[in-house]
Design an enzyme around this catalytic site. Structure first.
Site, short mmCIF file in Angstrom:
data_model
loop_
_atom_site.label_atom_id
_atom_site.label_comp_id
_atom_site.label_asym_id
_atom_site.label_seq_id
_atom_site.Cartn_x
_atom_site.Cartn_y
_atom_site.Cartn_z
N ARG A 51 1.07 -1.11 -0.28
CA ARG A 51 -0.14 -0.39 0.25
C ARG A 51 0.39 1.02 0.12
NH1 ARG A 51 -2.58 -3.78 1.78
NH2 ARG A 51 -0.63 -4.59 2.44
N THR A 52 1.61 1.34 1.04
CA THR A 52 2.45 2.84 1.20
C THR A 52 3.35 3.38 -0.76
OG1 THR A 52 2.46 2.13 4.00
CG2 THR A 52 4.04 4.22 2.62
N LYS A 80 25.48 -3.78 -0.67
CA LYS A 80 26.95 -3.14 -0.68
C LYS A 80 26.68 -2.59 0.44
CE LYS A 80 26.29 -2.88 -5.49
NZ LYS A 80 26.76 -2.23 -6.45
N ARG A 101 11.09 3.90 3.75
CA ARG A 101 10.75 2.65 4.67
C ARG A 101 12.41 2.41 4.88
NH1 ARG A 101 5.31 -1.23 4.88
NH2 ARG A 101 5.10 0.89 5.59
N HIS A 129 4.91 5.63 11.81
CA HIS A 129 4.28 5.87 10.00
C HIS A 129 3.76 6.72 9.99
CE1 HIS A 129 3.59 4.11 6.22
NE2 HIS A 129 2.83 2.43 7.03
N1 CP Z 1 -0.02 -0.27 5.99
C1 CP Z 1 1.19 -0.60 5.45
O1 CP Z 1 1.73 0.22 6.37
O2 CP Z 1 0.82 -1.44 4.02
P1 CP Z 1 2.57 -1.67 3.15
O3 CP Z 1 2.92 -2.21 4.71
O4 CP Z 1 1.50 -2.66 2.43
O5 CP Z 1 2.85 -0.22 3.17
#
Ligand code: CP
Length: 313
Positions: A51-52, A80, A101, A129
């Site tokens: 999703r993100t 590396k 991320r 998040h």
């Molecule tokens: N909600 C969320 O962060 O989903 P993903 O891990 O799929 O990005």
């Protein structure tokens, strides 16, 4: 706002402005379809995501911009041994904004310190998040009509679940919000959140192991997955993973207008029979994630402090 690393980087005024802008985009997407033409978003994902990452990429494409990036540490020079600081110095020459991320708490903050472009934290370890939180706030705002005077139940893995940590940080700033934390003893909300965020501001909350008992109190039930990837011990994960499963029987205890939310992905914690209940809004929530990320990208690229030409919102 230069970067977005934690929900506290945003004032409630800025959150409300982002929600309002997302609302305008939802009403008239074509008005925004070329506003980021010529701009590039880099998605630097050192940890899995559906999703993100894809909603960030869809958001930038919907704004007329383009995207580049990687979807795992293995496919980047991190494999590396390249540092986050060096990576972002280089990416700053290739893109106008980035979403990162990383499994290590604080990595996006380190990136922001060495970056010449806005850095958005797309999830760092068990920490924060913030764009999931903006997604959650947009969902609550649009479907409940307010962000204040709500009782929010958070259920499942409240220890490792960064989405809950960010949500509590953000919602705690709205008047009349109270929390009900539903988890096993081992997965309770971290002590620092109780003391630094809730107790210090006199915010009402309670902790319980009994979901059915508290269901009738809730305006929102925020379910979470037990975070297998953050456990040190597989036996503990197996023992705890199925303690809370929301099913149609438990939904009978809920108010007729209670929202069931989940950041997704789900594993077992919401039975698929709940999906057809009109109170289950987790797929709508994922859709809203794209719109709030459009609003965020646009806002960050419009900030004159970012020393990029200003865009008109
Ligand atoms: N909600 C969320 O962060 O989903 P993903 O891990 O799929 O990005």
């Amino acid at each position: 706002m230069h970067h977005l690393i934690s929900p506290q980087d945003l004032s409630t005024t800025q959150i409300n402005e982002l929600i309002a802008l997302a609302g305008r985009i939802i009403e008239s997407p074509s008005s925004y379809s070329e506003i980021c033409k010529g701009k590039k978003l880099a998605t630097l994902f050192y940890e899995p995501s559906t999703r993100t990452r894809l909603s960030f990429e869809a958001a930038m494409l919907n704004l007329g911009g383009s995207v580049l990036g990687f979807s795992s540490a293995d496919s980047s020079s991190a494999a590396k041994g390249e540092s986050v600081a060096d990576t972002i110095r280089v990416i700053s020459s290739y893109a106008d904004i980035c979403a990162m991320r990383h499994p290590k708490e604080g990595a996006p903050m380190v990136a922001a310190m060495h970056s010449r472009i806005p850095v958005i934290n797309a999830g760092d370890g068990g920490h924060n998040h913030p764009t999931q939180t903006l997604t959650d706030l947009l969902t609550i705002s649009r479907l409940k009509g307010r962000l204040d005077h709500l009782t929010i139940g958070c259920c499942g893995d409240l220890k490792f679940g960064r989405t809950v940590h960010s949500l509590v940080n953000a919602m705690a700033r709205y008047e009349g919000v109270r929390f009900v934390f539903i988890s096993p003893e081992e997965l309770k909300i971290p002590a620092y959140l109780r003391s630094d965020v809730l107790d210090s501001a006199g915010i009402s909350y309670k902790e319980t192991k009994n979901l059915e008992e508290v269901m009738p109190e809730l305006d929102v039930l925020y379910m979470t997955r037990v975070q297998r990837e953050r456990f040190f011990n597989e036996e503990d994960y197996i023992r705890l993973k199925d303690l809370f499963i929301l099913d149609a029987e438990k939904m009978k205890y809920a108010r007729p207008d209670m929202l069931v939310m989940h950041p997704l992905p789900r594993v077992n914690e919401i039975s698929t029979e709940v999906d057809s209940d009109p109170r289950a809004v987790y797929f709508k929530q994922a859709e809203y994630g794209m719109y709030i990320r459009m609003a965020l990208i646009l806002t960050l690229l419009s900030d004159p402090e970012n020393k990029k030409e200003a865009l008109v919102c």
